[in-house]
Each structure stands twice: as C-alpha cells, then as structure tokens.
Scaffold this active site. Structure first.
Site, PDB file in Angstrom:
ATOM      1  N   TYR A  32       0.831  -1.330  -0.023  1.00 22.36           N
ATOM      2  CA  TYR A  32      -0.118   0.063   0.003  1.00 22.36           C
ATOM      3  C   TYR A  32       0.689   1.255  -0.075  1.00 22.36           C
ATOM      4  CZ  TYR A  32       0.929   1.092   5.021  1.00 22.36           C
ATOM      5  OH  TYR A  32       1.568   1.527   6.406  1.00 22.36           O
ATOM      6  N   ARG A  51       7.768   4.103  -4.801  1.00 23.20           N
ATOM      7  CA  ARG A  51       8.030   3.024  -3.739  1.00 23.20           C
ATOM      8  C   ARG A  51       7.080   2.090  -3.848  1.00 23.20           C
ATOM      9  NH1 ARG A  51       7.522   5.620   2.347  1.00 23.20           N
ATOM     10  NH2 ARG A  51       5.554   5.678   1.623  1.00 23.20           N
ATOM     11  N   ARG A  99      -7.909 -20.377  -0.621  1.00 24.32           N
ATOM     12  CA  ARG A  99      -6.734 -20.219   0.213  1.00 24.32           C
ATOM     13  C   ARG A  99      -5.617 -21.351   0.102  1.00 24.32           C
ATOM     14  NH1 ARG A  99      -5.010 -21.633   5.353  1.00 24.32           N
ATOM     15  NH2 ARG A  99      -3.799 -20.051   6.376  1.00 24.32           N
ATOM     16  N   HIS A 101      -1.097 -20.974   0.552  1.00 24.72           N
ATOM     17  CA  HIS A 101      -0.007 -19.982   0.866  1.00 24.72           C
ATOM     18  C   HIS A 101       0.950 -19.807  -0.685  1.00 24.72           C
ATOM     19  CE1 HIS A 101      -0.981 -21.057   4.946  1.00 24.72           C
ATOM     20  NE2 HIS A 101      -0.122 -20.174   5.580  1.00 24.72           N
ATOM     21  N   LYS A 146       6.376  -1.703   1.906  1.00 29.48           N
ATOM     22  CA  LYS A 146       5.324  -1.081   2.472  1.00 29.48           C
ATOM     23  C   LYS A 146       4.203  -2.185   2.397  1.00 29.48           C
ATOM     24  CE  LYS A 146       3.353   3.241   3.133  1.00 29.48           C
ATOM     25  NZ  LYS A 146       3.554   3.352   4.926  1.00 29.48           N
ATOM     26  N   GLU A 178      12.477   3.023  13.949  1.00 29.81           N
ATOM     27  CA  GLU A 178      11.499   3.764  13.559  1.00 29.81           C
ATOM     28  C   GLU A 178      10.093   3.881  14.517  1.00 29.81           C
ATOM     29  OE1 GLU A 178      10.236   3.071   9.410  1.00 29.81           O
ATOM     30  OE2 GLU A 178       9.929   0.879  10.103  1.00 29.81           O
ATOM     31  N   LEU A 202      11.233   1.721   6.901  1.00 27.11           N
ATOM     32  CA  LEU A 202      10.626   2.098   5.646  1.00 27.11           C
ATOM     33  C   LEU A 202      11.255   3.401   5.227  1.00 27.11           C
ATOM     34  CD1 LEU A 202       8.301   1.597   3.846  1.00 27.11           C
ATOM     35  CD2 LEU A 202       7.399   3.423   4.858  1.00 27.11           C
TER      36      LEU A 202
HETATM   37  N1  PDD Z   1       3.072   5.307   7.405  1.00 22.75           N
HETATM   38  N2  PDD Z   1       7.651   3.994   8.564  1.00 22.75           N
HETATM   39  C1  PDD Z   1       6.382   3.354   9.127  1.00 22.75           C
HETATM   40  C2  PDD Z   1       6.454   2.145   9.482  1.00 22.75           C
HETATM   41  C3  PDD Z   1       5.480   3.932   8.314  1.00 22.75           C
HETATM   42  O1  PDD Z   1       4.213   3.181   8.233  1.00 22.75           O
HETATM   43  C4  PDD Z   1       5.566   5.212   7.608  1.00 22.75           C
HETATM   44  C5  PDD Z   1       4.431   5.804   7.088  1.00 22.75           C
HETATM   45  C6  PDD Z   1       6.796   6.013   7.648  1.00 22.75           C
HETATM   46  C7  PDD Z   1       6.903   7.175   7.235  1.00 22.75           C
HETATM   47  O2  PDD Z   1       6.645   7.156   5.557  1.00 22.75           O
HETATM   48  P1  PDD Z   1       6.221   8.323   4.794  1.00 22.75           P
HETATM   49  O3  PDD Z   1       6.918   9.633   5.185  1.00 22.75           O
HETATM   50  O4  PDD Z   1       6.642   7.920   3.491  1.00 22.75           O
HETATM   51  O5  PDD Z   1       4.675   8.341   5.146  1.00 22.75           O
HETATM   52  C8  PDD Z   1       7.844   5.337   8.271  1.00 22.75           C
HETATM   53  C9  PDD Z   1       1.833   5.970   6.667  1.00 22.75           C
HETATM   54  C10 PDD Z   1       1.477   7.328   6.905  1.00 22.75           C
HETATM   55  C11 PDD Z   1       0.765   5.046   7.093  1.00 22.75           C
HETATM   56  O6  PDD Z   1       0.966   3.788   7.093  1.00 22.75           O
HETATM   57  O7  PDD Z   1      -0.504   5.414   7.189  1.00 22.75           O
END
Ligand code: PDD
Length: 282
Positions: A32, A51, A99, A101, A146, A178, A202
């Site tokens: 996503y 990304r 379903r 895997h 992501k 993070e 990320l």
């Molecule tokens: N999440 N690290 C993680 C684990 C995140 O989920 C996010 C952002 C970031 C920052 O990434 P960016 O600057 O590209 O938003 C870092 C989004 C906001 C979400 O899951 O809604």
C-alpha cells in the site's frame, strides 16, 4: 456519497466490497501507499508511486501500472471526493483465490482499492509537540516493503495508546529503528541522526523531504544508527510521516526531551517543508 476505487472503477462506498478470499484479507498479501493531498493536489506523487512499484516488485507481485497511471487514478479519487486537504490510501493485493500459501498459478488479477480522507494540517501538534514511548521492534525483517502486514506496527501503536503517548518509537536490541508509522530522528549538537535505509525501516518519503531540507539549510543529516540512550539524551527528537509531516517529540517515556519544547531544528524543518508543498504537488 463517498467514492471508493475498486479495480480502477469509482464506486459508491456501499458497493465497495472485496471477495472473502482476497489474499490481502487472508494473508496480508499486498502492499500500500498513503499519500498527502494539499490544496487539491498530490504531494510527492512520483516518490510514493515509485516506492509502491518497488514494494510490488519485492513481493513478486506483477501490477499493470506505472507512476503516471497510478497518479491519474489517485487524481480521479481526489476529484470525485472533492478532497482539498487530506490523504489518499491505495492498496494492491495478490487478488482473490482459494486459500493456499503458494502464489496462485496462473496469477489472478490483483485487487486494487483506494479511498480518500479530508483533514487539515496538524498545526497545533506541530507547535506544541507530541509524546512518545519506546518499545521493542518485533516486526519482520523486511520493513523496507510497505506491506499490508502491519500487526507489529499495530501492537506498537496500541502500546503507545496504553501509555497515553502519541507514537511508539521502536528499537532492535537497543538500536532505534523507527516509529510504528513514522521515521524517527535524534538531534544532537545541531546534527540530525536517523537510521540508515535498509531492511529494518521504511524509506519514508517525508524522510526524503527532510534530507532535501537539510541539504538546503546546511543542516548535517547523518544516516547512522543510535541507541535508546542517545535518543533520550538528544536535544530534540523528531518523527515524520505523510500525515503528521514533521513533528517534535517533547516527552519520551514520560521524561522531558531537551528543554521540553519543540526545538529550533524541528521548527526550521517545519518551516522549509512549506517550500516543498509549494513545489512538489501535482
Ligand atoms: N506510514 N515508517 C513506517 C513504519 C510507516 O508506516 C510510515 C508511514 C513511515 C513514514 O513514511 P512516509 O514519510 O512515506 O509517510 C515510516 C503511513 C503514513 C501509514 O501507514 O499510514
């Protein structure tokens, strides 16, 4: 009536349904993006969709899209829902299949779903600062993707909630990685430190904007690991993401950070961020 994107079509919210056996639902098998909208325009679209394409590639998901086609889809959604300021969520899964895997063979059509939200910029929190707690990073080893698998992030965020904090800053064996949904930074003696880009975090788009700002403003930006002690003794602690932008953390694990106010470097980043809103929206 709110419109939702389902497989390239805008449908009314009530009609936005996904099959029970979609792999996103069953396995979290998908990826996503979350993208900001300022003044009807999409912020850093190229970076977000590059990304997304990278995430798809990393999980072996073939999607028939380009940065341009994804940008067009998101623009349609923004127009349909009259979003002036807000955000767009877009996810793509490996599709609906019995379903198993293993990946479906032959591959099935991926499921694309997108929706939008309207909200303003978080000026009050930007001025006043937020709170955070530290917690163990229990997530998998591909945090650079992501992916829809956010259980570790959800549990970290809920831990913050339990302690009345706004964010949880995670660490692996004491090394700060993070936030649950943000990148994390420590400022010491005028230098910004943040975890290097690798599989443990990320590659945040807001983090990239912070690196551009540091370049513009001559602020040293060091992509180096640091531990929880260093974070707790920092002059300023910052978190960033697409929805909260650049936020000063003034309380960490119940203790004051620096002098307990949003610090000068954080403010400098927040001010210069406006330049990128002006120049990187399409
Ligand atoms: N999440 N690290 C993680 C684990 C995140 O989920 C996010 C952002 C970031 C920052 O990434 P960016 O600057 O590209 O938003 C870092 C989004 C906001 C979400 O899951 O809604």
């Amino acid at each position: 009536m709110t419109k939702v994107l389902i497989n390239q079509k805008l449908v009314d919210e009530q009609e936005a349904t996904i099959p029970y056996n979609d792999r996103g639902f069953i396995f979290g098998d998908g990826i996503y993006e979350y993208i900001r909208v300022y003044n009807n325009k999409i912020f850093t679209a190229k970076e977000h969709f590059e990304r997304l394409l990278r995430s798809a590639n990393e999980i072996g998901l073939d999607i028939d899209h380009t940065v341009d086609s994804l940008t067009e889809l998101v623009k349609e959604l923004v127009v349909a829902n009259k979003v002036v300021n807000g955000g767009v969520y877009l996810q793509i899964t490996r599709g609906a299949a019995p379903r198993d895997h293993r990946f479906p063979t032959p591959p099935v059509e991926p499921t694309l779903m997108g929706f939008s939200k309207s909200y303003g910029r978080p000026f009050k929190d930007m001025d006043q600062g937020i709170s955070a707690v530290t917690t163990k990073d229990i997530r998998w080893l591909r945090c650079d993707i992501k992916s829809l698998n956010l259980l570790g992030n959800v549990l970290a965020r809920e831990y913050a909630e339990k302690y009345n904090a706004d964010e949880a800053i995670q660490h692996r064996d004491g090394i700060v990685t993070e936030g649950s949904a943000s990148n994390a930074y420590a400022v010491k003696d005028g230098v910004i430190y943040t975890h290097p880009i690798n599989n443990y975090i990320l590659n945040g788009i807001t983090r990239q904007v912070v690196s551009w700002i540091c370049e513009d403003e001559g602020i040293p930006f060091k992509e180096e690991t640091f531990d929880v002690d260093f974070l707790k003794n920092a002059d300023e602690v910052i978190i960033t993401n697409t929805s909260v932008e650049i936020m000063g953390v003034i309380k960490l694990d119940g203790e004051q950070v620096g002098n307990g106010e949003v610090g000068p470097i954080t403010k400098q980043l927040q001010t210069r961020f406006n330049h990128y809103i002006d120049t990187r929206c399409i």
